[in-house]
Design an enzyme around this catalytic site. Structure first.
Site: not given
Ligand code: NAP
Length: 286
Positions: A52, A96, A119
């Site tokens: 990422k 995460q 997200d």
């Protein structure tokens, strides 16, 4: 001939747009800035967060990885996320997954302010997805958004088509079912309690697997038309340490019209969507 639906050409095309949007932002002294909270030592999570960061930096953004000991107490963890959310100039914050067992009950989507939730896991963003709000007006969960972008790039029809999704997780299966319904697909979602999954997969124009079971989907799940499109979200490790999807790619690939590879399919599309969401957040701050 079977079309292998690689992410690379899609990324190459979209990256041009992302870089030029970042240039415009930088002229206004704005650099899209993401923070990723990484708890513990899970090797796969370390690889995902590194990928990422690499991609966000490649397009000209900024990405910090905040590494946290897996022994962190729940209260400290909540306080950390709260303080990161208040950081001035930050555009995106994500945690995460998976979290260590003692934190896994936490609703991470709702720990993060909906404006930083690149997200797309906050209830507010999920709610906007359900309401079929215009794309770009909320943060769409990254993997479903990436799958949609991939299908659109390869001109795979969605409207009016039968879609069978295997998996009903909050990050993939459920939001994907909603997203594709918004694009007029007729969606059936299967899970571990579904009886006769084969009936559903054989009827589908498009099969999407997101179950985390190596090479689960074999020839017996597809029909003989050769016209089906298969999208593999699964990222699994085989006993010899290699990566494979939920689909038995070798067995099935010649019997379908299109199929995504693992790696090189949905994974990179997820990161691309994250970058798109981050830019959306940064542009909102103009
Ligand atoms: P998850 O939260 O573990 O959910 C798995 C889902 O699969 C559940 O809904 C489960 O049903 C269902 N399932 C399990 N076994 C099944 C079976 N035999 N038949 C039908 N359904 C079954 O998984 P996830 O987080 O969505 O991830 C799924 C896979 O995608 C993993 O391999 C993960 O690494 C990968 N992934 C990839 C990306 C990417 O960017 N490529 C992103 C996210 C996840 P129940 O609900 O009944 O338990």
């Amino acid at each position: 001939m079977t079309k292998i639906l690689y992410a690379q050409p899609v990324r190459d095309k979209i990256i041009v747009d992302l870089k030029s949007r970042i240039k415009i932002l930088k002229r206004k002294n704005i650099t899209p800035w993401l923070k990723v909270v990484l708890v513990g030592d899970d090797p796969s999570s370390h690889i995902y967060t590194r990928n990422k960061k690499k991609f966000i930096e490649k397009i000209g953004g900024k990405c910090d990885i905040i590494k946290v000991e897996s022994s962190i107490k729940e209260l400290q963890f909540r306080q950390l996320i709260e303080s990161l959310s208040l950081e001035k100039g930050l555009h995106g914050l994500l945690i995460q997954l998976p979290l260590p067992n003692h934190l896994s009950h936490i609703d991470v989507g709702n720990l993060i302010d909906s404006n930083l939730d690149v997200d797309g896991l906050n209830s507010s963003n999920i709610g906007e997805l359900l309401k079929n709000k215009e794309p770009g007006k909320y943060f769409c969960p990254c993997t479903p958004k990436g799958i949609l972008t991939l299908l659109q790039y390869y001109d795979i029809p969605i409207s009016g088509k039968n879609v069978c999704i295997l998996g009903r997780s909050l990050i993939v299966g459920k939001p994907l079912a909603n997203l594709l319904t918004n694009y007029n697909a007729t969606v059936t979602t299967c899970h571990s309690k579904t009886e006769n999954i084969e009936e559903c997969t054989k009827r589908a124009d498009l099969i999407i697997t997101a179950i985390g079971k190596p090479r689960f989907l074999t020839k017996k799940f597809i029909n003989k038309s050769g016209n089906q499109i298969l999208v593999d979200v699964g990222i699994n490790k085989t006993s010899d340490g290699k990566l494979c999807g939920d689909i038995d790619f070798e067995e099935i690939q010649k019997n379908v019209a299109g199929i995504t590879p693992v790696p090189g399919g949905v994974g990179p599309m997820t990161i691309l969507s994250l970058a798109q969401n981050l830019l959306q957040a940064a542009e909102k701050s103009l």
